[in-house]
Design a protein around this motif. Structure first.
Motif, PDB file in Angstrom:
ATOM      1  N   UNK A 148      -5.935  90.677 -81.874  1.00 56.80           N
ATOM      2  CA  UNK A 148      -6.821  89.761 -81.185  1.00 56.80           C
ATOM      3  C   UNK A 148      -7.841  90.540 -80.390  1.00 56.80           C
ATOM      4  N   UNK A 149      -8.892  89.829 -79.969  1.00 63.10           N
ATOM      5  CA  UNK A 149      -9.904  90.467 -79.153  1.00 63.10           C
ATOM      6  C   UNK A 149     -11.292  90.040 -79.550  1.00 63.10           C
TER       7      UNK A 149
ATOM      8  N   UNK B  70      -9.920  87.528 -76.188  1.00 61.68           N
ATOM      9  CA  UNK B  70     -10.252  88.163 -74.918  1.00 61.68           C
ATOM     10  C   UNK B  70     -11.007  89.476 -75.135  1.00 61.68           C
ATOM     11  N   UNK B  71     -11.613  89.972 -74.055  1.00 63.03           N
ATOM     12  CA  UNK B  71     -12.383  91.214 -74.162  1.00 63.03           C
ATOM     13  C   UNK B  71     -11.507  92.365 -74.604  1.00 63.03           C
TER      14      UNK B  71
ATOM     15  N   UNK C 263     -11.746  97.713 -80.392  1.00 60.99           N
ATOM     16  CA  UNK C 263     -12.770  96.686 -80.248  1.00 60.99           C
ATOM     17  C   UNK C 263     -13.759  97.157 -79.191  1.00 60.99           C
ATOM     18  N   UNK C 264     -14.871  96.428 -78.995  1.00 67.63           N
ATOM     19  CA  UNK C 264     -15.794  96.825 -77.918  1.00 67.63           C
ATOM     20  C   UNK C 264     -15.139  96.849 -76.547  1.00 67.63           C
ATOM     21  N   UNK C 265     -14.029  96.129 -76.384  1.00 66.78           N
ATOM     22  CA  UNK C 265     -13.342  96.108 -75.094  1.00 66.78           C
ATOM     23  C   UNK C 265     -12.334  97.217 -74.915  1.00 66.78           C
ATOM     24  N   UNK C 266     -12.171  98.117 -75.883  1.00 66.66           N
ATOM     25  CA  UNK C 266     -11.251  99.231 -75.738  1.00 66.66           C
ATOM     26  C   UNK C 266     -10.328  99.371 -76.925  1.00 66.66           C
ATOM     27  N   UNK C 267      -9.261 100.159 -76.723  1.00 67.91           N
ATOM     28  CA  UNK C 267      -8.267 100.410 -77.762  1.00 67.91           C
ATOM     29  C   UNK C 267      -6.880 100.164 -77.199  1.00 67.91           C
TER      30      UNK C 267
END
Length: 1017
Positions: A565-566, A538-539, A609-613
C-alpha cells in the motif's frame, strides 16, 4: 380540474383494478409516518388514475385526511412522481373493497400517471398514531399482474417515525409484502383528466415524431392534439398518441392534448418538441493520459448535433464492446501502456448518416503495485447516536471478484473534531471483520483514543496483515460502542455503497460486548455507520507477505504473495537471506521445482514509494523430502511354461530412486530396475513378486503380484484334441471352485469367464479324458450361468468378426418330458447378443415335446426345426457349424453322428459384447437359462467338417503319443499317426512341419525355442 359528481363515496362499493387486494387481517393504528410498498412494474407501461388510503369504515369514511404519493425507486432520496390528498370523511372520488367490509378511499391524480415498464416505484401513505384510521401491518397480498411483473422487487417499506412530508427516506421490511395503508388503481370514473408521457422531445429530421398521451375518466373520452395554441388543432390527430412520420424542422413547437367526456375535460401539460438537422461535430477531443497502474483512466469526447448521437470507442483501432458513451474508463494495467484510443461519433438526419472521428489519444501507464483508495461507504453527518453499548455495524456481500481490505475505521464524531482533518476519540474502539454470523473473528484493529487523522469521515488503523475477502461471500463488519461515549452514526439507508467491496448490505447489532458472537436486525440496504473498511493509500508505504509459511514437498512449487500500500508509484523487490532475487519485482513470487536446499525462513520484500521504503515481515518456505510413492502398480500375470514375463511399476518421489525386486519376500539378485524380466519361466518361477522403492526420505513397496505358470494338457487328454489353430475359445468348465472359467483357447487367459450364481461341480463325460479332472459345471436353471468377456481385435476394439464358426459343447439333459419337465423354451447352451445375435439352444420338439436343438445366426434361423432331440439322462455332444452358404446342427449321443443342414446365406457375425454359457440375455433374469450340466464349450473360427465333429466326440486315442529323443547330435520326433505341426509360441500359430512324413522327423537343435504337436483329425 375537480368535478364533484356524486354525493357520497359509499355509493360505489365495486371491484376495480388495484395494485393489490384489500387487507383482511388484524388492523393497527400505532405508527406516525409513511408506510407502503416498493414494487416493480411488468413488461408494459401502465396508467394509474387514482391513489387511495385504506379504511375499514364504509359508512362515515376516514377520520382525517391522508397524503398518498408515488415515488421513484430511491430508498435513500425518494422523489414524488405524483400525489393526492385523500380527504377525511366520504368526500373522496371512490370507495372500493373486496369483502364489502373493508376497502380504500381513492382520490384522482391530476394528471394521471403512466408508469414505465420494468421500473421500480414506491407507493406510500401517511399514517397517524391513534388518529382513528386503522391499517394492516405487513401482509402478503394478491398482487395485480396488470401492475406487477413476474419478477422484480416487492418489499414493504416504512419512512421515519414522524409526520414529515414527503419522507426523507424509506427502509425495507420483508419480501413480497406491503403495509396495508396506500394503494393505486385505474378507475374509469369522473371527468376526463389527461397526461403525457414526456414534456420534452428532441429528434432528428426524418424521424417519426411520437408523443404518448393518456387520460382517465368515465367513458367515452375524446382527444384532440394542438400545436402552439387552442386555435391550431391538428387535423386527424384525435387519438391519445400524436404520430407525425418523416418529421421536419417545421414540426418543432409546443404541443398539448385535450381530453373530454360528458362530465368535463382538461388540457395536458405542454410538450416542447425540437426537430433539428445538425450534423454531428466533435466539440471536445480526448486528450493523452498518464495514470498509475491499477488506477482509473478516463477518456472523454463531447459532440453536438441533432440527437440521438452515437458513440463508439476503439482501442488500437479495434472497437471496444460496450464502450458507447461520451466517456470510456478502464482500470489501467501495464499491458495498456502505449495503447491508442479514439472515438467514432455519428447521427442521422432525414435518413442520411453523418460521422466524425476524434483525434487519437495515448495512454501511458506508470508501474505501480498498490491499489487506489476505496472506502466501503461515505460519511453521514446527519446521524448521531451514543445510547447503546454492544456491537453495531452491518453485513455485506462481496461481489464477483475477491477484494483486499487494508484498513478499518471508526466514525469521527462531528462534535469532537479538533481541526479540519483531525478528531479526538474519548476511548479506543476495536473494529473487526467477522464471518456472516459474527461467530468467527477474521481480523481486527484498535482505533486508539486521542487525536487521529480523519479520512472520509473516519479515523483509521491498518490491518496487519491485510484481509483478502472471498467473492460472492457475506461478511460482518462491526465495532464496539459504549453508551454516552464517542457518538456514532445510527442506522441509515446507504446511498453510496462502494461496488468495489460489496453488492449489498444490511444493518445489524448485538447486545454483547467485544467480540460479540451473533447478529440481530439485518435491516436491508442499511448500515450502522460506526465502523467502516477501506483500502487506503497513505504517504508512507506498507508491505506484507501472505501466507507467512508455506510447506511443500521437494519437486513441488511454492507461491508467496506480497500486499503493498501507499501513495503511487509503489514498487517492490523480493529478497531471501539478504540477496535480491533476479527479476522478482511483482506481487507474486513463484518458486518452482523446489529442493530441500531452497528452504528459507526469510523471504521478504522491500517496498518503495515517494513516501519512503519499508521492509515487510518474513515469509518462510519449508521444503520437505518427498518420500517415494507407487504411481502405477505392478499387475499379476498368468502365462504358459517357457514364456517370457515382464513385471513393471512406476514410482514417484525425490530422486534418486532405488529399486529392488523380491520373489516370495526374498531379494532377487541384480533385479534393481523398475522393470523385472523373466525368460523361459517354469513352475519354479511361480509365486509372489514385489518391488521395493526407496530414496533418502524413506521407502515404499508395490502391491504383491502373483505369477501363475500354466502347463499345457498332456498328450492323450481330451483338451489336447481340441486345441487347434482356429480354436478361439475353449472352456473345460472343470474349475468351478475357483470362480473363474479358464479359457484355454488361442485368444488367451485374458478372456477367461466368470461363474455367476449357484454353479456347482459335477462329474463330466465318462467316455473321454477331460484333462486335469473329469468334472463339469451344473447350472440350476434359475440364476446361474457363465459370463464371458467381449472379444477384441488387434486394435483393442471390442469386436471380432467371424464368417465361419463352430460352436460345440457337451450337455446333459435329465428331463425327458419337455416342456412340462424339460428345459425352458430357448434354453441357451451358448449365446452372443450384441451387434450380431447368434447362439446354440434347445426348444421343444413340436412332435413329442423333447428338447430339440436349434440355432440362431444374425437374428435368423431360430424357427428352423432340426429334429435332433437330446437323449435324456446321459451326456451328448452337440455342435452348430455356420459357413457363408450353409447352417448345420450336429448331435452325437452314442448312436452315431446325426446332423441337419439348412441351405442359407449367412453374413459375418460380430463378437461385440459379452457372450454367455447357459443363458440368453434376451430372456431377462430367470429366462432362457439351461438347467443341468455342461462341459467343454468350444468356439472355432472355422466351419468344421462332419469328420472333425465326430473326432471331437471320440477324443484322442490314449495310445497316440509324441516322442522326442536324441539321435546323435540331432533330435528325432516320432508319432504313430496324424500330422506333425510346429510353432514358435505355445499359443500358435501352428503350421505343418515341412519334411515330416511317415511318423518320423529329424531336426538339428538351434537357439530358437520351438513347439511340436500332432493333429490327429
Amino acid at each position: 380540474m375537480a368535478v364533484v359528481w356524486f354525493g357520497a363515496a359509499s355509493f360505489c362499493r365495486a371491484q376495480v383494478p388495484m395494485l393489490y387486494s384489500s387487507p383482511s387481517g388484524t388492523k393497527v393504528n400505532n405508527y406516525t409516518g409513511v408506510l407502503g410498498a416498493e414494487f416493480q412494474t411488468g413488461s408494459s407501461n401502465v396508467v394509474v388514475t387514482h391513489l387511495g388510503f385504506f379504511s375499514t369504515n364504509g359508512v362515515t369514511g376516514l377520520t382525517t385526511s391522508h397524503q398518498v404519493a408515488l415515488f421513484n425507486a430511491s430508498l435513500a432520496s425518494p422523489t414524488i412522481v405524483g400525489q393526492v390528498v385523500v380527504p377525511a370523511g366520504m368526500a373522496a372520488d371512490w370507495y372500493t373493497n373486496n369483502s364489502n367490509t373493508w376497502g380504500f378511499y381513492y382520490e384522482h391524480l391530476d394528471p394521471p400517471l403512466m408508469l414505465a415498464s420494468n421500473t421500480t416505484y414506491i407507493i406510500g401513505g401517511m399514517a397517524g398514531n391513534g388518529d382513528g384510521d386503522t391499517w394492516e401491518q405487513t401482509t402478503t397480498p394478491t398482487w395485480n399482474t396488470a401492475y406487477i411483473g413476474t419478477s422484480g422487487n416487492r418489499h414493504a417499506v416504512y419512512g421515519p417515525g414522524n409526520n414529515t412530508w414527503p419522507p426523507t427516506g424509506f427502509s425495507v421490511n420483508g419480501t413480497n409484502n406491503t403495509y396495508g395503508v396506500p394503494n393505486l388503481a385505474n378507475i374509469p370514473v369522473g371527468p376526463a383528466y389527461v397526461g403525457v408521457q414526456t414534456t420534452n422531445i428532441s429528434i432528428s429530421a426524418g424521424q417519426t415524431l411520437t408523443v404518448i398521451g393518456f387520460a382517465s375518466g368515465a367513458p367515452t373520452i375524446s382527444f384532440q392534439w394542438y400545436l402552439n395554441s387552442l386555435s391550431n388543432p391538428l387535423q386527424n390527430q384525435t387519438n391519445a398518441n400524436l404520430v407525425i412520420p418523416n418529421s421536419t424542422a417545421l414540426n418543432s413547437g409546443i404541443y398539448f392534448l385535450t381530453a373530454s367526456n360528458s362530465l368535463g375535460g382538461e388540457q395536458s401539460a405542454q410538450v416542447f418538441v425540437s426537430v433539428t438537422a445538425f450534423p454531428v461535430v466533435i466539440t471536445q477531443q480526448p486528450t493523452n493520459l498518464t495514470v498509475f497502474q491499477n488506477y482509473q483512466a478516463n477518456f472523454y469526447c463531447v459532440a453536438t448535433g441533432t440527437p440521438p448521437i452515437s458513440y463508439q470507442w476503439s482501442g488500437n483501432g479495434v472497437p471496444i464492446t460496450g464502450a458507447t458513451r461520451t466517456n470510456y474508463s478502464l482500470t489501467a494495467s501495464l499491458s495498456n501502456n502505449g495503447e491508442v484510443y479514439s472515438c467514432f461519433v455519428s447521427n442521422y438526419i432525414s435518413g442520411v448518416p453523418y460521422t466524425a472521428v476524434s483525434s487519437n489519444t495515448t495512454l501511458t501507464v506508470i508501474p505501480n503495485l498498490a491499489l487506489p483508495q476505496e472506502i466501503l461507504h461515505g460519511y453521514n453527518t446527519n446521524l448521531s447516536n451514543n445510547n447503546f453499548s454492544g456491537m453495531v455495524g452491518g453485513q455485506f456481500t462481496v461481489g464477483s471478484v475477491p477484494v483486499t481490505v487494508t484498513h478499518l475505521g471508526y466514525f469521527a464524531p462531528v462534535s469532537q473534531y479538533t481541526a479540519s482533518n483531525t478528531c479526538s476519540l474519548i476511548q479506543s474502539h476495536r473494529v473487526g471483520i467477522f464471518n456472516a454470523g459474527g461467530t468467527t473473528l477474521l481480523g481486527y484493529v484498535t482505533v486508539p483514543a486521542g487525536s487521529g487523522t480523519v479520512i472520509g469521515g473516519y479515523i483509521w488503523a491498518p490491518l496487519n496483515p491485510p484481509l483478502v475477502l472471498s467473492n460472492n461471500t457475506q461478511y460482518l463488519l462491526a465495532t464496539e460502542t459504549s453508551s454516552g461515549v464517542d457518538p456514532w452514526g445510527n442506522t441509515y439507508i446507504v446511498p453510496d455503497l462502494n461496488p468495489y467491496f460489496a453488492s449489498s448490505c444490511d444493518a445489524t447489532y448485538w447486545g454483547a460486548g467485544w467480540p460479540g458472537g451473533g447478529v440481530s436486525g439485518a435491516y436491508g440496504g442499511q448500515m450502522y455507520s460506526a465502523p467502516n473498511l477501506a483500502i487506503l493509500a497513505p504517504t508512507a508505504p506498507s508491505g506484507f507477505i501472505l501466507p507467512t509459511n508455506v510447506v511443500v514437498y521437494a519437486g513441488q512449487n511454492a507461491t508467496l504473495t506480497a500486499y503493498v500500500g501507499g501513495a503511487p508509484p509503489v514498487t517492490l523487490q523480493w529478497y531471501t537471506n539478504g540477496v535480491p532475487l533476479a527479476d522478482q519485482t511483482n506481487l507474486t513470487l513463484t518458486l518452482t521445482n523446489l529442493t530441500v536446499s531452497n528452504s528459507s525462513s526469510n523471504y521478504y520484500v522491500i517496498v518503495n514509494s515517494p513516501g519512503g521504503s519499508i521492509q515487510s515481515g518474513y515469509g518462510a518456505v519449508t521444503v520437505i523430502p518427498d518420500m517415494p510413492t507407487i504411481v502405477q502398480d505392478v499387475q499379476p500375470q498368468q502365462v504358459f511354461i517357457y514364456q517370457t514375463v515382464q513385471f513393471s511399476a512406476v514410482a514417484g518421489g525425490e530422486p534418486p530412486l532405488s529399486y529392488q525386486w523380491e520373489f516370495n519376500s526374498a531379494p532377487i539378485a541384480g533385479a534393481t530396475n523398475s522393470t523385472l524380466t523373466l525368460s523361459g519361466v517354469t513352475a519354479a518361477n511361480a509365486g509372489n513378486y514385489q518391488l521395493i522403492v526407496s530414496n533418502n526420505a524413506g521407502m515404499t513397496n508395490s502391491s504383491i503380484a502373483s505369477l501363475s505358470v500354466q502347463i499345457p494338457y498332456t498328450s492323450g487328454s481330451y483338451p489336447s484334441a481340441v486345441m487347434g489353430t482356429n480354436l478361439l475359445l475353449y472352456y473345460p468348465l472343470n474349475d468351478v471352485a475357483s470362480g473363474t472359467a479358464t479359457n484355454w483357447g488361442s485368444v488367451g487367459f485374458a478372456y477367461s469367464g466368470t461363474y455367476v450364481g449357484a454353479c456347482s461341480p459335477v462329474a463330466g463325460p465318462t467316455n473321454i479324458n477331460l484333462g486335469d479332472n473329469d468334472t463339469a459345471v451344473s447350472l440350476d436353471g434359475i440364476s446361474s450361468y457363465v459370463s464371458l468377456p467381449p472379444l477384441t481385435n488387434s486394435l483393442g476394439t471390442p469386436s471380432v468378426v467371424v464368417s465361419n464358426i463352430t460352436v460345440a459343447a457337451w450337455v446333459y439333459d435329465s428331463y425327458p418330458n419337455a416342456p412340462s419337465f424339460g428345459q425352458v423354451q430357448n434354453a441357451s447352451i451358448f449365446s452372443q447378443r450384441s451387434t450380431s445375435v447368434f447362439g446354440l439352444a434347445v426348444n421343444p420338439d413340436p412332435n413329442n415335446g423333447a428338447d430339440s436343438l436349434r440355432y440362431t445366426w444374425n437374428g435368423t434361423g431360430f424357427n428352423n426345426f432340426s429334429g435332433l432331440d437330446l437323449p435324456t439322462n446321459q451326456w451328448a455332444f452337440v455342435a452348430m457349424v455356420i459357413s457363408p452358404t450353409n447352417s448345420a446342427l450336429y448331435l452325437q449321443g452314442g448312436n452315431g453322428l446325426q446332423s441337419t443342414n439348412f441351405a442359407s446365406t449367412n453374413p459375418s457375425g460380430v463378437f461385440a459384447g459379452k457372450s454367455y454359457i447357459g443363458w440368453d440375455s434376451a430372456g431377462g433374469n430367470g429366462g432362457r437359462l439351461w438347467q443341468g450340466p455342461i462341459a467343454s464349450v468350444m468356439v472355432f473360427n472355422q466351419a468344421l467338417t462332419p469328420d472333425a465333429i465326430a473326432a471331437l466326440y471320440y477324443g484322442i486315442p490314449t495310445s497316440a503319443e509324441l516322442t522326442i529323443s536324441p539321435l546323435g547330435h540331432n533330435l528325432q520326433v516320432t508319432w504313430a499317426t496324424g500330422t506333425l505341426l510346429e510353432s514358435t509360441n505355445l499359443l500358435g500359430p501352428w503350421v505343418p512341419t515341412i519334411g515330416a512324413t511317415n511318423g518320423t522327423y529329424v531336426l538339428t537343435p538351434s537357439g530358437a525355442m520351438k513347439f511340436y504337436r500332432v493333429q490327429l483329425q
